[in-house]
Structures are given as structure tokens and as C-alpha cells.
Design a protein around this motif. Structure first.
Motif, PDB file in Angstrom:
ATOM      1  N   ILE A  18       0.817  -1.210   0.000  1.00  0.00           N
ATOM      2  CA  ILE A  18       0.000   0.000   0.000  1.00  0.00           C
ATOM      3  C   ILE A  18       0.856   1.268   0.000  1.00  0.00           C
ATOM      4  CG2 ILE A  18      -1.801   1.264   1.253  1.00  0.00           C
ATOM      5  CD1 ILE A  18      -2.729  -1.395  -0.018  1.00  0.00           C
ATOM      6  N   GLN A  19       1.964   1.239   0.746  1.00  0.00           N
ATOM      7  CA  GLN A  19       2.789   2.449   0.879  1.00  0.00           C
ATOM      8  C   GLN A  19       4.229   2.127   0.473  1.00  0.00           C
ATOM      9  OE1 GLN A  19       1.007   5.164   1.640  1.00  0.00           O
ATOM     10  NE2 GLN A  19       2.757   6.456   1.180  1.00  0.00           N
ATOM     11  N   ASN A  20       5.097   1.908   1.444  1.00  0.00           N
ATOM     12  CA  ASN A  20       6.494   1.576   1.152  1.00  0.00           C
ATOM     13  C   ASN A  20       7.015   0.616   2.218  1.00  0.00           C
ATOM     14  OD1 ASN A  20       9.525   1.851   1.258  1.00  0.00           O
ATOM     15  ND2 ASN A  20       9.108   3.123  -0.532  1.00  0.00           N
ATOM     16  N   GLY A  21       7.719  -0.412   1.776  1.00  0.00           N
ATOM     17  CA  GLY A  21       8.228  -1.426   2.699  1.00  0.00           C
ATOM     18  C   GLY A  21       9.202  -0.875   3.732  1.00  0.00           C
ATOM     19  N   LYS A  22       9.731   0.323   3.474  1.00  0.00           N
ATOM     20  CA  LYS A  22      10.678   0.906   4.426  1.00  0.00           C
ATOM     21  C   LYS A  22      10.007   1.143   5.778  1.00  0.00           C
ATOM     22  CE  LYS A  22      14.568   4.056   4.578  1.00  0.00           C
ATOM     23  NZ  LYS A  22      15.390   5.044   3.882  1.00  0.00           N
ATOM     24  N   GLU A  23       8.696   1.395   5.760  1.00  0.00           N
ATOM     25  CA  GLU A  23       7.958   1.584   7.015  1.00  0.00           C
ATOM     26  C   GLU A  23       7.955   0.303   7.839  1.00  0.00           C
ATOM     27  OE1 GLU A  23       4.164   3.576   7.020  1.00  0.00           O
ATOM     28  OE2 GLU A  23       4.638   4.605   5.150  1.00  0.00           O
ATOM     29  N   ALA A  24       7.859  -0.842   7.158  1.00  0.00           N
ATOM     30  CA  ALA A  24       7.866  -2.126   7.874  1.00  0.00           C
ATOM     31  C   ALA A  24       9.227  -2.362   8.521  1.00  0.00           C
ATOM     32  CB  ALA A  24       7.530  -3.264   6.915  1.00  0.00           C
ATOM     33  N   VAL A  25      10.303  -2.046   7.793  1.00  0.00           N
ATOM     34  CA  VAL A  25      11.646  -2.215   8.365  1.00  0.00           C
ATOM     35  C   VAL A  25      11.833  -1.278   9.558  1.00  0.00           C
ATOM     36  CG1 VAL A  25      14.128  -2.106   7.930  1.00  0.00           C
ATOM     37  CG2 VAL A  25      12.597  -2.979   6.160  1.00  0.00           C
ATOM     38  N   ALA A  26      11.362  -0.044   9.412  1.00  0.00           N
ATOM     39  CA  ALA A  26      11.473   0.922  10.518  1.00  0.00           C
ATOM     40  C   ALA A  26      10.800   0.376  11.778  1.00  0.00           C
ATOM     41  CB  ALA A  26      10.851   2.259  10.113  1.00  0.00           C
ATOM     42  N   LEU A  27       9.649  -0.268  11.592  1.00  0.00           N
ATOM     43  CA  LEU A  27       8.948  -0.879  12.725  1.00  0.00           C
ATOM     44  C   LEU A  27       9.763  -2.038  13.305  1.00  0.00           C
ATOM     45  CD1 LEU A  27       6.579  -1.613  14.586  1.00  0.00           C
ATOM     46  CD2 LEU A  27       5.457  -2.687  12.624  1.00  0.00           C
ATOM     47  N   LEU A  28      10.309  -2.890  12.436  1.00  0.00           N
ATOM     48  CA  LEU A  28      11.031  -4.077  12.902  1.00  0.00           C
ATOM     49  C   LEU A  28      12.338  -3.753  13.619  1.00  0.00           C
ATOM     50  CD1 LEU A  28      10.450  -6.419   9.801  1.00  0.00           C
ATOM     51  CD2 LEU A  28       9.324  -6.560  12.038  1.00  0.00           C
ATOM     52  N   VAL A  29      12.894  -2.570  13.373  1.00  0.00           N
ATOM     53  CA  VAL A  29      14.159  -2.207  14.050  1.00  0.00           C
ATOM     54  C   VAL A  29      13.932  -1.190  15.176  1.00  0.00           C
ATOM     55  CG1 VAL A  29      15.489  -2.678  11.964  1.00  0.00           C
ATOM     56  CG2 VAL A  29      14.784  -0.331  12.432  1.00  0.00           C
ATOM     57  N   GLU A  30      12.687  -0.786  15.395  1.00  0.00           N
ATOM     58  CA  GLU A  30      12.371   0.225  16.417  1.00  0.00           C
ATOM     59  C   GLU A  30      12.689  -0.304  17.822  1.00  0.00           C
ATOM     60  OE1 GLU A  30      11.703   3.337  18.367  1.00  0.00           O
ATOM     61  OE2 GLU A  30      11.379   3.510  16.191  1.00  0.00           O
ATOM     62  N   LYS A  31      13.214   0.596  18.672  1.00  0.00           N
ATOM     63  CA  LYS A  31      13.617   0.197  20.031  1.00  0.00           C
ATOM     64  C   LYS A  31      12.666   0.694  21.121  1.00  0.00           C
ATOM     65  CE  LYS A  31      18.472   0.181  18.628  1.00  0.00           C
ATOM     66  NZ  LYS A  31      19.771   0.867  18.725  1.00  0.00           N
ATOM     67  N   ASP A  32      11.764   1.597  20.755  1.00  0.00           N
ATOM     68  CA  ASP A  32      10.819   2.143  21.740  1.00  0.00           C
ATOM     69  C   ASP A  32       9.440   1.534  21.501  1.00  0.00           C
ATOM     70  OD1 ASP A  32       9.928   4.270  23.776  1.00  0.00           O
ATOM     71  OD2 ASP A  32       8.653   4.715  22.033  1.00  0.00           O
ATOM     72  N   TYR A  33       8.849   0.918  22.537  1.00  0.00           N
ATOM     73  CA  TYR A  33       7.592   0.192  22.333  1.00  0.00           C
ATOM     74  C   TYR A  33       6.452   1.124  21.935  1.00  0.00           C
ATOM     75  CZ  TYR A  33       3.421  -2.546  22.815  1.00  0.00           C
ATOM     76  OH  TYR A  33       2.218  -3.138  22.532  1.00  0.00           O
ATOM     77  N   GLN A  34       6.321   2.267  22.567  1.00  0.00           N
ATOM     78  CA  GLN A  34       5.203   3.162  22.268  1.00  0.00           C
ATOM     79  C   GLN A  34       5.237   3.603  20.803  1.00  0.00           C
ATOM     80  OE1 GLN A  34       2.631   3.646  24.350  1.00  0.00           O
ATOM     81  NE2 GLN A  34       1.680   4.627  22.577  1.00  0.00           N
ATOM     82  N   THR A  35       6.432   3.969  20.345  1.00  0.00           N
ATOM     83  CA  THR A  35       6.587   4.362  18.934  1.00  0.00           C
ATOM     84  C   THR A  35       6.254   3.180  18.026  1.00  0.00           C
ATOM     85  OG1 THR A  35       8.354   5.880  19.585  1.00  0.00           O
ATOM     86  CG2 THR A  35       8.210   5.329  17.249  1.00  0.00           C
ATOM     87  N   ALA A  36       6.748   2.000  18.398  1.00  0.00           N
ATOM     88  CA  ALA A  36       6.494   0.804  17.596  1.00  0.00           C
ATOM     89  C   ALA A  36       5.000   0.494  17.527  1.00  0.00           C
ATOM     90  CB  ALA A  36       7.251  -0.385  18.183  1.00  0.00           C
ATOM     91  N   HIS A  37       4.300   0.678  18.638  1.00  0.00           N
ATOM     92  CA  HIS A  37       2.867   0.384  18.652  1.00  0.00           C
ATOM     93  C   HIS A  37       2.111   1.324  17.719  1.00  0.00           C
ATOM     94  CE1 HIS A  37      -1.246  -0.208  20.194  1.00  0.00           C
ATOM     95  NE2 HIS A  37      -0.805  -1.413  20.522  1.00  0.00           N
TER      96      HIS A  37
END
Length: 574
Positions: A295-314
Motif C-alpha cells: 500500500i505504501q512503502n516497505g521501508k515503514e515495515a523495516v522501521a517498525l522491525l528495528v524500532e527500540k521504543d515500544y510506544q513508537t512501535a505500537h
């Protein structure tokens, strides 16, 4: 769907071997037969199968070019060069990029990641991506889950002073790209003993080798195994051999201590209170990661998978969940359109394949639509849409038929293609679509076997309800994780009856919740038959019927067995 039931009785030799093995392991002879069918014939092999050990992983330096890959990466770190981790926009590519980026980032900061835009750049290594790397001062690109056919693009990068390390698992052509190192167990000169790793799995082996060369403990790699499990399940690679080890320990990691990004997806999916399985990845976690690239860009999925802060990840997981809802709406409407086209095609019943083209369709969902058509019509399917001046599409296949070879037979009509046995991508000039359709159909008609064009339920064993004890279920669970080459065992029981309490359920009354008995025990078995409410009237006649099913754990009542019924037919019907 009208299924054909296929049950091949075991030979006397297999029965004898299963009896012996089951006694030695203290398991049911039925489960002993399942092991024999998987070519597991000794107690030692069975223990390795039931408890896969990370110590059984192959030495990563058995890969052709692994020494070159590690040497070039170490040189980049020593020179403080800028490194880019580049990958495909599907689940396998995104998890692979996240895995390599996360691991290297612990030891090196001059590193970035890149996922090409599905709509602007298309699949694989793009000139735009190389230009971006060049402008960013990148000297080394590690490309994952693609790149094996990017001969011209990697030559272009080389002219700009950028080196490539390819980590791929797709089938290569005769000419390999001019990369510093190519890690691909399917290359013709491969020295690696296991050819079925996912793209993320190849990335893991690269990091395993890098860790070995730098004295980094293997234990530092274990937190990355959850990403391996997600890629293995989503890319539908065999779950035997080395993949079984990675998937087994990856699932343990996913259940015990998932990475923050995956934890956020699990919570958004509503899966946090249950033990996750391969099926949960396939139907819940994987589609959400995929939706980002669709739908958008796969880079968003990678950003989520490498995120270290739970609130941001949620928050990111919630956004990706919204993409998935959009994807489901597109999927539904396009599948309905595709169905109506297939139904109207002249002589469609005589065709062995499906090839349809609609230039208005959304490129991000055509792979899913191809999968749906394959499931509905049980034929290899190619779905094409228009991207600029090209027809681009996805192909999916039925069990046992190599759709990649079928597409390869038409390569002179194609601009680009890639993939593996059951899934492939391709592009061609729009004017070539009719000829491609003709030649693809001719190839399929010549090479497909009659049994590959029918929906067949391959039954592992005929059993009675008295066989389904708590111990049987406990031992059966040891066969997890299930997937290709280790499919979930399918059982059948004959002459069962409604206990009198079965009922139609579901928002549209489309499912049946069953309580069943057979005439060989007093066991009352609970079952669910999804989408089979049309059988309810027969069930209520109190006549006997046969069922084909898998054995599951009731997600609402832990420890309770539930039959997931795949098909129901009147007793005596063949």
C-alpha cells in the motif's frame, strides 16, 4: 470445493518400521508412521526432529563466496565506509534487511537501509536505489532477497565505485552479476548442503559467519531468530533441515521474548495471550508486514522491525494495520473482478492455466489475487496489471507444478522475471500479453499432471476417536513447526455422527460448530468446519458421515482438543 481424498495405505515394511520406532519412542504407532513418511527412521533422527538444536546448523563458511563476503564487510568496517542494507519489499526482504541492519548496527554506526518503492522502482535492485547510495557516499551494498539477476544494475554500481554482496535464494541465470560475493545456495557451483533457506535465512548465515570471524558469541544472534521464523513462514519455504532449526528456535524467541517491533504487531493482531504458531505468522503477522510494501512503502515495515521504543512501535504497528485493512478491501474487490473475468472466458473449463490482465488493477495486490485464483480454480495463475508501458504481474502455482519453469519457457517475451517453484514475478511489453498467454498455457498443458489440477486432500492416516488421547495430542505437537515438507498431519475418521448438539455459527451462518461421536468409543469430539454450513442439513439427518481434519488445540480452552474439519462427505461415498 469438491475435494478428492487420497489415502495410500502404508506398505508392510513401513508398518513394521513404524511399529518398532513407536515402541522405542513410546509414542502411538500412528505417529511412528508419520515419522517414517518423513524419512525419520531412527531414535536419534527422531530426537533431532523433535528437538532441533542450533548446534546442528551448518558452518556458514560452507557457502560459496562466504569468505569473500566476510572479508569485504570487515574491510568496510575497518575503512569506516558507509554501508547500505538493501532488500525486497515483501516480508522476506523486510525481515532480512531488519536482521542484518540490527545486528551490524550494534557494532557499527555508519550504516543505512533501503527498500525500493514497488510502484516507482519495481522489484529488485534499481538504478534509483544505486544513485541514492552513490549520493549518500555508500561504498558497499548488502542486498537481500533479490539481486541474483541484477547484472546490468550491479555493473552500473561498480562503475560508480560501489561494491555489492548478494544474499539471495532465488534461481539464478547462467550469467551472475559482477558482485564481490554472491551467497546463494541455488547457484550452479554451490557448495552449501541446504538449498532452501529464505532470503532472511541467507542473511542470518552471513551474520553468523561475520560473528565467527570477529569472535562474537553465537548467543548474540539468537534474538534475531524471530525474524527468521517470520520469513520462513511467510515465504513458504520447506520447514525441514536447517529451516526447521531456524523456525523452531525462532518461534521460541517469538513467544518468549520477541523484538519490540514484532511485539507491537503481535499486540495489534490480538495474539498476545496465546502461543504463536506458523499459521499465526502466515495469516496475521506476515500480511501486516507485507501490507506496508503493498500500500505504501516497505521501508515503514523495516522501521517498525528495528524500532527500540515500544510506544513508537505500537503507533507504527497501528498504521501498518490500517494498511492491511486497505489491502483486504482491495483484495476482495479485485478477486471478485478476476473471478467474473475467469467465469466469462470461453472454454475456461478446458484451460489448464489462468492468465488475466487488467491495467486498472492495483499492483500491490495482484500476487494475492493470483493466490486466490489458484485456490479457487486449482490452476497455475498469472495476474497482470499495467505499470508505465509494461504489463507486470505475479504468478502462483498448484502443488507440485513449477511455475517458474513455465514462465522461463517464455523468457524471450519477457523484460524481466524471477522467483521460485510456487511464486514468481514477471514483466513484459503489453503487446506480448496475448502470445505469453498462449505459450504459457501450452507449456502448462504439456507439463502439468492430471492430479495437479484437482483439489486433493492427502490424508496421512485413518484413525478413530479413541486414538485421539491427551498423550497423542501432546506427542503430535512435537511435530511443530509445520510447513512445506512437514505439513500438518491430515486424518480421516469414518462413520461419525452428530452428537445432537452441532449448530451453524458465524456472522453469516457460514460455519458449523460440531460435537461428534463414532461407534468405537464414548469420546465426544469438538470440531469446527469453516465455510461448510451447506453440510449442516445432512449432518442433522443422523446418518453417518466421514470427516477429514487436522487436530488443533482449542484457542479458547487451553489443553482441549478441537478438530479443524477440512471436508465432510456421506459415509460410503468415494
Amino acid at each position: 470445493m469438491n475435494y478428492k481424498w487420497k489415502l495410500e495405505p502404508p506398505t508392510p515394511e513401513k508398518l513394521e518400521a513404524a511399529e518398532r520406532l513407536s515402541k522405542e519412542l513410546n509414542i502411538s504407532p500412528i505417529l511412528g508412521r508419520l515419522l517414517i513418511e518423513r524419512n525419520i527412521t531412527t531414535v536419534a533422527d527422531a530426537k533431532k526432529f523433535f528437538r532441533p538444536s542450533l548446534t546442528e546448523l551448518y558452518d556458514p563458511f560452507m557457502f560459496t563466496d562466504m569468505d569473500k563476503a566476510v572479508e569485504r564487510l570487515n574491510k568496510a568496517l575497518g575503512r569506516k565506509e558507509r554501508i547500505m542494507v538493501y532488500g525486497d519489499y515483501d516480508v522476506d526482504g523486510c525481515t532480512a534487511v531488519a536482521l542484518v541492519y540490527k545486528f551490524l548496527q550494534q557494532y557499527y554506526s555508519n550504516i543505512d537501509y533501503y527498500i525500493p518503492d514497488r510502484y516507482e522502482e519495481g522489484y529488485g535492485v534499481s538504478v534509483k536505489g544505486i544513485d541514492y547510495a552513490y549520493e549518500s557516499g555508500v561504498k558497499l551494498i548488502i542486498v537481500l532477497d533479490c539481486g541474483i539477476k541484477a547484472v546490468d544494475e550491479i555493473a552500473y554500481a561498480k562503475e560508480k565505485g560501489i561494491d555489492f554482496i548478494i544474499c539471495d535464494h532465488h534461481v539464478p541465470d547462467e550469467i551472475l552479476p559482477p558482485a564481490v560475493a554472491i551467497l546463494n545456495a541455488k547457484r550452479f557451483d554451490s557448495t552449501y548442503p541446504y538449498p532452501h533457506l529464505s532470503g532472511c535465512g541467507v542473511g542470518f548465515k552471513f551474520m553468523q559467519a561475520f560473528a565467527q570471524s570477529n569472535g562474537i558469541e553465537f548467543s548474540q544472534l539468537i534474538p534475531l531468530l524471530d525474524l527468521c521464523a517470520v520469513s520462513i513462514a511467510s515465504d513458504i519455504v520447506p520447514i525441514m533441515g536447517e529451516n526447521r532449526i531456524l523456525a523452531y528456535h525462532g518461534l521460541r524467541q517469538l513467544n518468549a521474548n520477541p523484538s519490540i517491533g514484532l511485539k507491537a504487531i503481535i499486540d495489534v493482531c490480538g495474539l498476545s495471550e496465546r502461543e504463536l504458531t506458523i499459521s499465526d505468522i502466515i495469516f496475521k503477522i506476515g500480511p501486516r508486514i507485507n501490507a506496508s510494501g503493498r500500500i505504501q512503502n516497505g521501508k515503514e515495515a523495516v522501521a517498525l522491525l528495528v524500532e527500540k521504543d515500544y510506544q513508537t512501535a505500537h503507533e507504527m504497528a497501528e498504521q501498518i494495520n490500517r494498511y492491511n485493512d486497505m489491502r483486504k478491501d482491495l483484495d476482495k474487490s479485485m478477486t471478485e473482478e478476476a473471478n467474473s473475468i475467469v467465469e466469462k472466458l470461453d472454454k475456461q473449463s478446458e484451460q489448464r492455466s489462468i492468465v488475466i490482465y487488467n491495467e486498472e488493477w492495483h499492483k500491490g495486490v495482484i500476487g494475492i489475487v493470483a493466490s486466490r485464483l489458484t485456490e479457487i480454480y486449482y490452476r497455475p495463475s498469472v495476474v497482470l496489471t499495467r505499470t508505465d508501458n509494461l504489463a507486470t504481474g505475479s504468478a502462483r502455482s498448484v502443488s507440485g507444478f513449477d511455475v517458474y519453469k513455465a514462465i522461463e519457457s517464455c523468457r524471450d517475451l519477457l523484460e524481466n522475471f524471477g522467483g521460485h517453484t510456487y511464486a514468481a514475478g514477471l514483466s513484459m511489453k503489453v503487446e506480448n500479453v496475448p502470445e505469453f498467454h498462449r505459450r504459457f498455457e501450452a507449456y502448462v498443458e504439456t507439463h502439468i499432471l492430471p492430479e495437479q489440477t484437482s483439489a486433493i486432500l492427502n490424508i496421512d492416516a485413518q484413525i478413530d476417536f479413541k486414538d485421539i488421547t491427551h498423550k497423542f495430542h501432546h506427542d503430535l505437537k512435537k511435530f511443530n513447526p509445520f510447513g512445506p515438507d512437514n505439513t500438518k498431519p491430515l486424518f480421516c475418521t469414518q462413520h461419525v455422527y452428530d452428537y445432537g448438539t452441532s449448530k451453524v455459527v458465524g456472522r453469516e451462518q457460514e460455519h458449523i460448530k460440531l460435537e461428534l461421536v463414532d461407534n468405537k468409543s464414548n469420546n465426544v469430539m469438538n470440531g469446527i468446519a469453516f465455510g461448510q454450513s451447506s453440510q449442516a442439513r445432512y449432518i442433522k439427518t443422523k446418518r453417518s458421515f466421514d470427516i477429514c481434519y487436522t487436530i488443533e488445540e482449542n484457542t479458547h480452552k487451553r489443553g482441549e482438543v478441537q478438530l479443524q474439519i477440512e471436508d465432510i462427505r456421506p459415509s460410503g461415498k468415494e
